[in-house]
Design a protein around this motif. Structure first.
Motif, PDB file in Angstrom:
ATOM      1  N   LEU A 183       4.294   3.046  -9.905  1.00 46.07           N
ATOM      2  CA  LEU A 183       5.381   3.045  -8.934  1.00 46.07           C
ATOM      3  C   LEU A 183       5.429   4.347  -8.135  1.00 46.07           C
ATOM      4  O   LEU A 183       5.953   4.373  -7.022  1.00 46.07           O
ATOM      5  CB  LEU A 183       6.724   2.807  -9.630  1.00 46.07           C
ATOM      6  CG  LEU A 183       7.054   1.349  -9.983  1.00 46.07           C
ATOM      7  CD1 LEU A 183       8.387   1.271 -10.704  1.00 46.07           C
ATOM      8  CD2 LEU A 183       7.072   0.488  -8.733  1.00 46.07           C
ATOM      9  N   GLY A 184       4.865   5.420  -8.702  1.00 42.29           N
ATOM     10  CA  GLY A 184       4.771   6.663  -7.943  1.00 42.29           C
ATOM     11  C   GLY A 184       3.868   6.503  -6.733  1.00 42.29           C
ATOM     12  O   GLY A 184       4.162   7.016  -5.643  1.00 42.29           O
ATOM     13  N   ASP A 185       2.763   5.759  -6.895  1.00 43.58           N
ATOM     14  CA  ASP A 185       1.874   5.487  -5.770  1.00 43.58           C
ATOM     15  C   ASP A 185       2.565   4.587  -4.749  1.00 43.58           C
ATOM     16  O   ASP A 185       2.401   4.764  -3.539  1.00 43.58           O
ATOM     17  CB  ASP A 185       0.583   4.823  -6.259  1.00 43.58           C
ATOM     18  CG  ASP A 185      -0.273   5.754  -7.092  1.00 43.58           C
ATOM     19  OD1 ASP A 185      -0.136   6.985  -6.955  1.00 43.58           O
ATOM     20  OD2 ASP A 185      -1.080   5.243  -7.904  1.00 43.58           O
ATOM     21  N   ALA A 186       3.320   3.613  -5.242  1.00 40.42           N
ATOM     22  CA  ALA A 186       4.047   2.723  -4.343  1.00 40.42           C
ATOM     23  C   ALA A 186       5.070   3.510  -3.520  1.00 40.42           C
ATOM     24  O   ALA A 186       5.223   3.283  -2.316  1.00 40.42           O
ATOM     25  CB  ALA A 186       4.745   1.625  -5.139  1.00 40.42           C
ATOM     26  N   GLN A 187       5.759   4.432  -4.173  1.00 44.02           N
ATOM     27  CA  GLN A 187       6.733   5.253  -3.450  1.00 44.02           C
ATOM     28  C   GLN A 187       6.040   6.081  -2.368  1.00 44.02           C
ATOM     29  O   GLN A 187       6.534   6.187  -1.239  1.00 44.02           O
ATOM     30  CB  GLN A 187       7.476   6.179  -4.409  1.00 44.02           C
ATOM     31  CG  GLN A 187       8.466   7.090  -3.709  1.00 44.02           C
ATOM     32  CD  GLN A 187       9.188   8.036  -4.640  1.00 44.02           C
ATOM     33  OE1 GLN A 187      10.067   8.778  -4.219  1.00 44.02           O
ATOM     34  NE2 GLN A 187       8.837   8.047  -5.920  1.00 44.02           N
ATOM     35  N   ILE A 210      14.497   6.887   2.810  1.00 43.16           N
ATOM     36  CA  ILE A 210      14.369   6.058   1.614  1.00 43.16           C
ATOM     37  C   ILE A 210      14.982   6.794   0.415  1.00 43.16           C
ATOM     38  O   ILE A 210      14.648   7.954   0.162  1.00 43.16           O
ATOM     39  CB  ILE A 210      12.893   5.731   1.324  1.00 43.16           C
ATOM     40  CG1 ILE A 210      12.315   4.835   2.430  1.00 43.16           C
ATOM     41  CG2 ILE A 210      12.741   5.058  -0.045  1.00 43.16           C
ATOM     42  CD1 ILE A 210      10.826   4.588   2.301  1.00 43.16           C
ATOM     43  N   THR A 211      15.892   6.117  -0.274  1.00 46.89           N
ATOM     44  CA  THR A 211      16.418   6.619  -1.543  1.00 46.89           C
ATOM     45  C   THR A 211      15.805   5.769  -2.655  1.00 46.89           C
ATOM     46  O   THR A 211      16.095   4.571  -2.772  1.00 46.89           O
ATOM     47  CB  THR A 211      17.953   6.528  -1.585  1.00 46.89           C
ATOM     48  OG1 THR A 211      18.501   7.345  -0.543  1.00 46.89           O
ATOM     49  CG2 THR A 211      18.477   7.019  -2.930  1.00 46.89           C
ATOM     50  N   LYS A 269       0.593  -5.643 -10.646  1.00 46.22           N
ATOM     51  CA  LYS A 269       0.374  -5.439  -9.208  1.00 46.22           C
ATOM     52  C   LYS A 269       1.211  -6.370  -8.330  1.00 46.22           C
ATOM     53  O   LYS A 269       1.728  -5.940  -7.294  1.00 46.22           O
ATOM     54  CB  LYS A 269      -1.103  -5.586  -8.866  1.00 46.22           C
ATOM     55  CG  LYS A 269      -1.673  -6.989  -9.010  1.00 46.22           C
ATOM     56  CD  LYS A 269      -3.120  -7.059  -8.522  1.00 46.22           C
ATOM     57  CE  LYS A 269      -3.654  -8.485  -8.611  1.00 46.22           C
ATOM     58  NZ  LYS A 269      -5.035  -8.586  -8.120  1.00 46.22           N
ATOM     59  N   ASN A 270       1.377  -7.645  -8.735  1.00 49.32           N
ATOM     60  CA  ASN A 270       2.153  -8.558  -7.893  1.00 49.32           C
ATOM     61  C   ASN A 270       3.609  -8.131  -7.774  1.00 49.32           C
ATOM     62  O   ASN A 270       4.254  -8.341  -6.751  1.00 49.32           O
ATOM     63  CB  ASN A 270       2.064  -9.988  -8.429  1.00 49.32           C
ATOM     64  CG  ASN A 270       0.800 -10.693  -7.999  1.00 49.32           C
ATOM     65  OD1 ASN A 270       0.081 -10.224  -7.105  1.00 49.32           O
ATOM     66  ND2 ASN A 270       0.502 -11.815  -8.622  1.00 49.32           N
ATOM     67  N   ARG A 271       4.134  -7.512  -8.850  1.00 48.84           N
ATOM     68  CA  ARG A 271       5.518  -7.048  -8.808  1.00 48.84           C
ATOM     69  C   ARG A 271       5.661  -5.875  -7.830  1.00 48.84           C
ATOM     70  O   ARG A 271       6.655  -5.768  -7.105  1.00 48.84           O
ATOM     71  CB  ARG A 271       5.954  -6.634 -10.223  1.00 48.84           C
ATOM     72  CG  ARG A 271       7.434  -6.809 -10.484  1.00 48.84           C
ATOM     73  CD  ARG A 271       7.673  -6.806 -11.980  1.00 48.84           C
ATOM     74  NE  ARG A 271       7.196  -8.031 -12.598  1.00 48.84           N
ATOM     75  CZ  ARG A 271       7.991  -9.026 -12.972  1.00 48.84           C
ATOM     76  NH1 ARG A 271       9.286  -8.936 -12.782  1.00 48.84           N
ATOM     77  NH2 ARG A 271       7.502 -10.116 -13.528  1.00 48.84           N
ATOM     78  N   VAL A 272       4.655  -5.005  -7.791  1.00 50.34           N
ATOM     79  CA  VAL A 272       4.689  -3.873  -6.867  1.00 50.34           C
ATOM     80  C   VAL A 272       4.476  -4.355  -5.437  1.00 50.34           C
ATOM     81  O   VAL A 272       5.128  -3.887  -4.501  1.00 50.34           O
ATOM     82  CB  VAL A 272       3.635  -2.824  -7.258  1.00 50.34           C
ATOM     83  CG1 VAL A 272       3.603  -1.686  -6.245  1.00 50.34           C
ATOM     84  CG2 VAL A 272       3.916  -2.278  -8.652  1.00 50.34           C
TER      85      VAL A 272
END
Length: 212
Positions: free
Chosen positions: A85-89, A103-104, A114-117
């Motif tokens: 999730l750090g990469d997604a952020q 973005i907060t 992966k599908n959830r991200v």
């Protein structure tokens, strides 16, 4: 695929998503070309500096969009892959956060399927469309662990539900999917794959997009 009558098959869905990605990249890539043309056609120092600044900004924007699209629409590894999730952020801030939109991020630092991200990032794209004048995207978890869902609140002046998006988030409306509408439809398919549905509601000065 969902098996919904009229839904695009795998090849059509791939083509529609490719068209969507190309649409997102045309403007910044076109700006790079324009900057190069200015540099070739003018010997003025101020023109060259303007062109270089345009090329720099457009290259950064193109890179950010490509990194975002790689996770949000791409395979991002083999089946069963988990994404930090750090990469997604990081990719979400690079693509969606700017001088108008902040973005907060209230999600924990962890790995998720992966599908959830991908679902999360696509929900954020939709949420940004709800605040065309800018504002804030507040991302909160629903539940915890690998079954975590998401709630995104888009807060801003004249926040409103994007036209037609709520209908396109329903896989039952797949027959009307176009290159313009494929992203919310793809979001609905991702939600379905994760055992969710995605809902959109208006709340005072905000629009809320959440999994259920």
């Amino acid at each position: 695929m969902s098996g919904t009558p009229g839904a695009p098959d795998a090849l059509d869905l791939a083509a529609l998503l490719s068209s969507r990605v190309c649409h997102d990249l045309i403007n910044p890539v076109g700006a790079i070309v324009n900057g190069l043309e200015v540099m070739d056609s003018s010997n003025k120092a101020e023109d060259k500096e303007f062109a270089l600044d345009l090329i720099r900004k457009s290259a950064v924007s193109t890179s950010a969009r490509l990194q975002f699209c790689r996770i949000a629409y791409g395979a991002a590894g083999s089946a069963g892959t988990q994404i930090d999730l750090g990469d997604a952020q990081k990719v979400a801030r690079g693509h969606l956060e700017d001088a108008k939109t902040k973005i907060t991020w209230n999600l924990p630092h962890m790995l998720l399927p992966k599908n959830r991200v991908k679902l999360l990032l696509n929900m954020m794209v939709i949420a940004q469309q709800a605040i065309p004048r800018g504002g804030e995207l507040v991302i909160d978890p629903l539940g915890e662990g690998e079954t975590m869902g998401f709630r995104i609140r888009a807060v801003g002046q004249n926040a409103r539900e994007p036209h037609g998006i709520a209908e396109q988030l329903n896989p039952e409306n797949a027959a009307s999917v176009t290159a313009h509408a494929v992203q919310p439809y793809y979001t609905a398919l991702l939600a379905q794959a994760c055992g969710f549905k995605v809902s959109m509601t208006k709340e005072d000065d905000s629009v809320v997009i959440a999994t259920a």
